[in-house]
Design an enzyme around this catalytic site. Structure first.
Site, PDB file in Angstrom:
ATOM      1  N   SER A  81       0.470  -2.625  14.377  1.00  0.00           N
ATOM      2  CA  SER A  81       1.586  -1.698  14.571  1.00  0.00           C
ATOM      3  C   SER A  81       1.113  -0.282  14.878  1.00  0.00           C
ATOM      4  CB  SER A  81       2.477  -1.692  13.330  1.00  0.00           C
ATOM      5  OG  SER A  81       2.884  -3.014  13.045  1.00  0.00           O
ATOM      6  N   ARG A 213       0.507   0.089   0.413  1.00  0.00           N
ATOM      7  CA  ARG A 213       0.764   1.131   1.411  1.00  0.00           C
ATOM      8  C   ARG A 213       2.170   1.686   1.232  1.00  0.00           C
ATOM      9  NH1 ARG A 213       1.228  -2.152   7.137  1.00  0.00           N
ATOM     10  NH2 ARG A 213       2.726  -3.704   6.445  1.00  0.00           N
ATOM     11  N   ARG A 286      -8.609   1.069   9.398  1.00  0.00           N
ATOM     12  CA  ARG A 286      -7.162   1.196   9.553  1.00  0.00           C
ATOM     13  C   ARG A 286      -6.597   1.999   8.386  1.00  0.00           C
ATOM     14  NH1 ARG A 286      -2.751  -3.549  10.704  1.00  0.00           N
ATOM     15  NH2 ARG A 286      -1.059  -2.640   9.493  1.00  0.00           N
ATOM     16  N   ASP A 288      -3.270   2.616   7.104  1.00  0.00           N
ATOM     17  CA  ASP A 288      -2.069   2.497   6.267  1.00  0.00           C
ATOM     18  C   ASP A 288      -2.339   2.066   4.829  1.00  0.00           C
ATOM     19  OD1 ASP A 288      -2.689  -0.073   7.108  1.00  0.00           O
ATOM     20  OD2 ASP A 288      -0.641  -0.646   7.609  1.00  0.00           O
ATOM     21  N   ARG A 289      -3.334   1.210   4.615  1.00  0.00           N
ATOM     22  CA  ARG A 289      -3.595   0.733   3.252  1.00  0.00           C
ATOM     23  C   ARG A 289      -4.745   1.469   2.563  1.00  0.00           C
ATOM     24  NH1 ARG A 289      -0.350  -3.501   2.035  1.00  0.00           N
ATOM     25  NH2 ARG A 289       0.588  -4.618   3.787  1.00  0.00           N
ATOM     26  N   ASP A 430       7.833  -8.797  11.496  1.00  0.00           N
ATOM     27  CA  ASP A 430       6.472  -8.549  11.039  1.00  0.00           C
ATOM     28  C   ASP A 430       6.338  -8.643   9.520  1.00  0.00           C
ATOM     29  OD1 ASP A 430       3.752  -7.900  11.670  1.00  0.00           O
ATOM     30  OD2 ASP A 430       4.101  -5.984  10.698  1.00  0.00           O
ATOM     31  N   ASP A 471       5.860  -4.420  19.369  1.00  0.00           N
ATOM     32  CA  ASP A 471       4.552  -3.766  19.263  1.00  0.00           C
ATOM     33  C   ASP A 471       3.389  -4.749  19.215  1.00  0.00           C
ATOM     34  OD1 ASP A 471       5.346  -4.701  16.769  1.00  0.00           O
ATOM     35  OD2 ASP A 471       4.594  -2.958  15.667  1.00  0.00           O
ATOM     36  N   HIS A 472       3.647  -5.993  18.834  1.00  0.00           N
ATOM     37  CA  HIS A 472       2.622  -7.045  18.770  1.00  0.00           C
ATOM     38  C   HIS A 472       3.326  -8.310  18.306  1.00  0.00           C
ATOM     39  CE1 HIS A 472       2.815  -6.806  14.395  1.00  0.00           C
ATOM     40  NE2 HIS A 472       2.672  -5.505  14.493  1.00  0.00           N
ATOM     41  N   HIS A 501      -0.933 -11.184  12.467  1.00  0.00           N
ATOM     42  CA  HIS A 501      -0.439 -10.914  13.819  1.00  0.00           C
ATOM     43  C   HIS A 501      -1.049 -11.954  14.764  1.00  0.00           C
ATOM     44  CE1 HIS A 501      -0.066  -6.410  12.537  1.00  0.00           C
ATOM     45  NE2 HIS A 501       0.816  -7.187  11.961  1.00  0.00           N
TER      46      HIS A 501
END
Length: 559
Positions: A81, A213, A286, A288-289, A430, A471-472, A501
């Protein structure tokens, strides 16, 4: 002129008018795959999305949403995302997360940067701690990067290293944690032969320890803090491989939800609590987390849980996880500088903008859309609305999520006629897809489809234009597949659920009463991806896109 001296004036589109209201709808985790019982979008009743596909073929197509199309290193890298919304908003492809880290490690630049120099000051007398997801999933982290970082840190003076591992099972198969631990233990043994005191100090499953997150559940971060910093956990082992194997046998346990454990020496003392003077790196790329643990490690002033003690450490992230919060203050690899996003251009050209989602995806439709930048470009021209997500439950329990509320906010914004762009993210496909609950994901897809209808009905009323995309992938394929594409079975003959994903392309549909009759998708951008959407949307607002943007997907033919 913008603050950076950029001229934001856009050229008018020769054939498209400027006065239309454009709804920009992003379905999160909504890819296109062959129809079967594991394709929740196919199984679900989705009359709105079906009608867009069956409608005018020149107004529906697929775009790429993974791998190089979104700045990731290879075509085996599934989209996510963050990179997806970066591409949708920026209109250009930027090297992302893993790719930035790969090149910094390959060139050795990572060891010359400010971030590494900062943590290096602890190596002479103290321990280097590495915290992150031990996985080759490539979504949050990658095992080979951790291996290179261990090697590089030891070659650059780290004498004592402690690894705090989080097991995956979400972006990779459940149970794969065992092999990853074996691999890293081999590397640590080799370092010990070279005189580096390197070992695993603690661990736990990513969804239960550390990697929460959006401030959903601080208890998750606290469990990690207790194990990593304080050296306290309900389970104690002398060896990490044994820890993972034993804990996987507990009821209701999987790699994602492994309870926290600490590694202790023969006398029962934890081998690697974090103390004053130590260096700490969170190695996920990444963001977010990692934001929550970063706050706990960095903020003097912190009230989310009792840290018991707050060691004076040198902390750096693999990357900076939040550019606006400058969090963390130190990082090993610098982020892509995403300037001149479509949102910034449009606001400078008089396009009033409304953006909305619920908590779990609000950052995507604002921060990531705007090039990893928090806040408004111009508060008089923009309004961002966040609807609180359900907390304390997994999303399969409440698969409707806040889809209707988001759609109603969008509808009201459209009907108010105050905004020329109304942008939303519908997270259902998602967030529910990640739970692996097929029945709930079917419900989620239907809910997202109904939300799209509410928005399109409003566009109909104001004579506007809609762009519906994603977005995916995620919800369109919920089963792990073998080389021939058949569902993969486990040793008990059960199908292996896919919670991650996918590599699938995503749909994009345009339409609405405001769309000029001659507008259709071009045939000469067959490999179009998410980054081509920005120029497309700028055209629909009546503007030509900047020359360095990925080309628009549409053309206007004279009927």
């Amino acid at each position: 002129m913008g603050s950076s001296g950029v001229n934001f004036k856009l050229t008018d589109h020769p054939k498209l008018s400027k006065d239309k209201i454009v709804a920009m709808v992003v379905l999160d985790g909504w890819g296109e795959a062959s129809p079967d019982e594991y394709n929740c979008i196919h199984v679900a009743e989705t009359p709105t999305m079906d009608s867009l596909k069956k409608g005018a073929p020149e107004r529906w197509r697929l775009v790429r949403a993974h791998g190089t199309a979104v700045g990731l290193p290879t075509e085996d890298d599934m989209g996510n995302s963050e990179v997806g919304h970066n591409a949708l908003g920026a209109g250009r492809i930027f090297a992302q997360g893993a790719k930035l880290v790969d090149s910094a490690l390959a060139t050795g630049k990572i060891y010359e940067g400010e971030g590494f120099k900062y943590i290096k000051e602890s190596f002479e007398t103290n321990t280097l701690h590495l915290i992150g997801l031990l996985s080759d999933g490539g979504v949050h982290s990658r095992l080979d990067q951790v291996q290179l970082l261990l090697k590089g840190a030891s070659e650059n003076g780290a004498k004592k290293i402690r690894l705090h591992i989080l097991t995956d099972g979400r972006d990779v198969l459940d149970g794969s944690s065992v092999g990853f631990v074996e691999t890293i233990e081999d590397d640590l043994a080799k370092l010990r032969e070279k005189g580096v005191d390197a070992q695993i100090a603690s661990g736990g499953g990513r969804m239960y320890v550390t990697m929460d997150r959006y401030e959903n559940d601080w208890e998750v971060v606290k469990r990690g803090w207790d194990a990593q910093v304080l050296g306290e956990a309900p389970y104690k082992f002398t060896n990490a491989l044994e820890a993972v194997k034993k804990l996987r046998q507990e009821p209701n346990t999987s790699d994602q939800y492994l309870p926290p454990f600490v590694i202790v020496d023969e006398s029962g003392k934890p081998v690697g609590p974090i103390v004053d003077g130590d260096a700490v790196v969170t190695f996920n790329f990444r963001a977010d987390r990692m934001v929550m643990i970063a706050k706990a490690l960095e903020y003097e002033d912190f009230d989310k849980f009792d840290r018991v003690r707050f060691p004076k450490i040198r902390y750096a992230g693999m990357l900076q996880y939040d550019g606006e919060l400058k969090l963390p203050n130190h990082y090993l690899v610098s982020p892509p500088e995403i300037e001149r996003t479509s949102g910034e251009y449009l606001v400078h050209n008089g396009v009033r903008t409304f953006a909305c989602s619920e908590t779990v995806k609000f950052g995507h439709v604002t921060f990531f859309w705007n090039g990893n930048r928090s806040g408004y470009f111009n508060p008089e021209m923009e309004e961002y609305v966040e609807i609180p997500s359900d907390s304390g439950i997994t999303f399969n329990v409440q698969p409707l999520m806040k889809a209707v509320e988001i759609a109603e906010k969008a509808r009201d914004a459209i009907l108010s006629r105050k905004f020329q762009q109304v942008r939303v993210n519908l997270p259902n496909g998602d967030m529910v897809g990640h739970t692996g609950d097929i029945a709930a994901t079917v419900v989620a897809c239907k809910a997202a489809d109904e939300a799209v209808k509410i928005i399109l009905d409003a566009i109909e009323q104001v004579g506007g234009i809609y762009v519906v995309t994603a977005d995916h992938g995620n919800a369109e394929d919920m089963v792990k597949r073998n080389k021939s594409g058949k569902p993969q079975l486990d040793k008990n003959g059960k199908i292996q659920i896919l919670t991650s994903h996918t590599l699938e392309p995503v749909p994009i549909a345009i339409g609405g009463p405001g769309l000029a009759p001659g507008v259709r998708f071009r045939n000469d951008v067959p490999d179009g991806g998410l980054a081509n959407v920005a120029a497309t949307v700028m055209n629909l607002h009546g503007f030509e896109a900047p020359s360095d943007y990925e080309p628009t997907l549409i053309e206007v033919v004279d009927n």
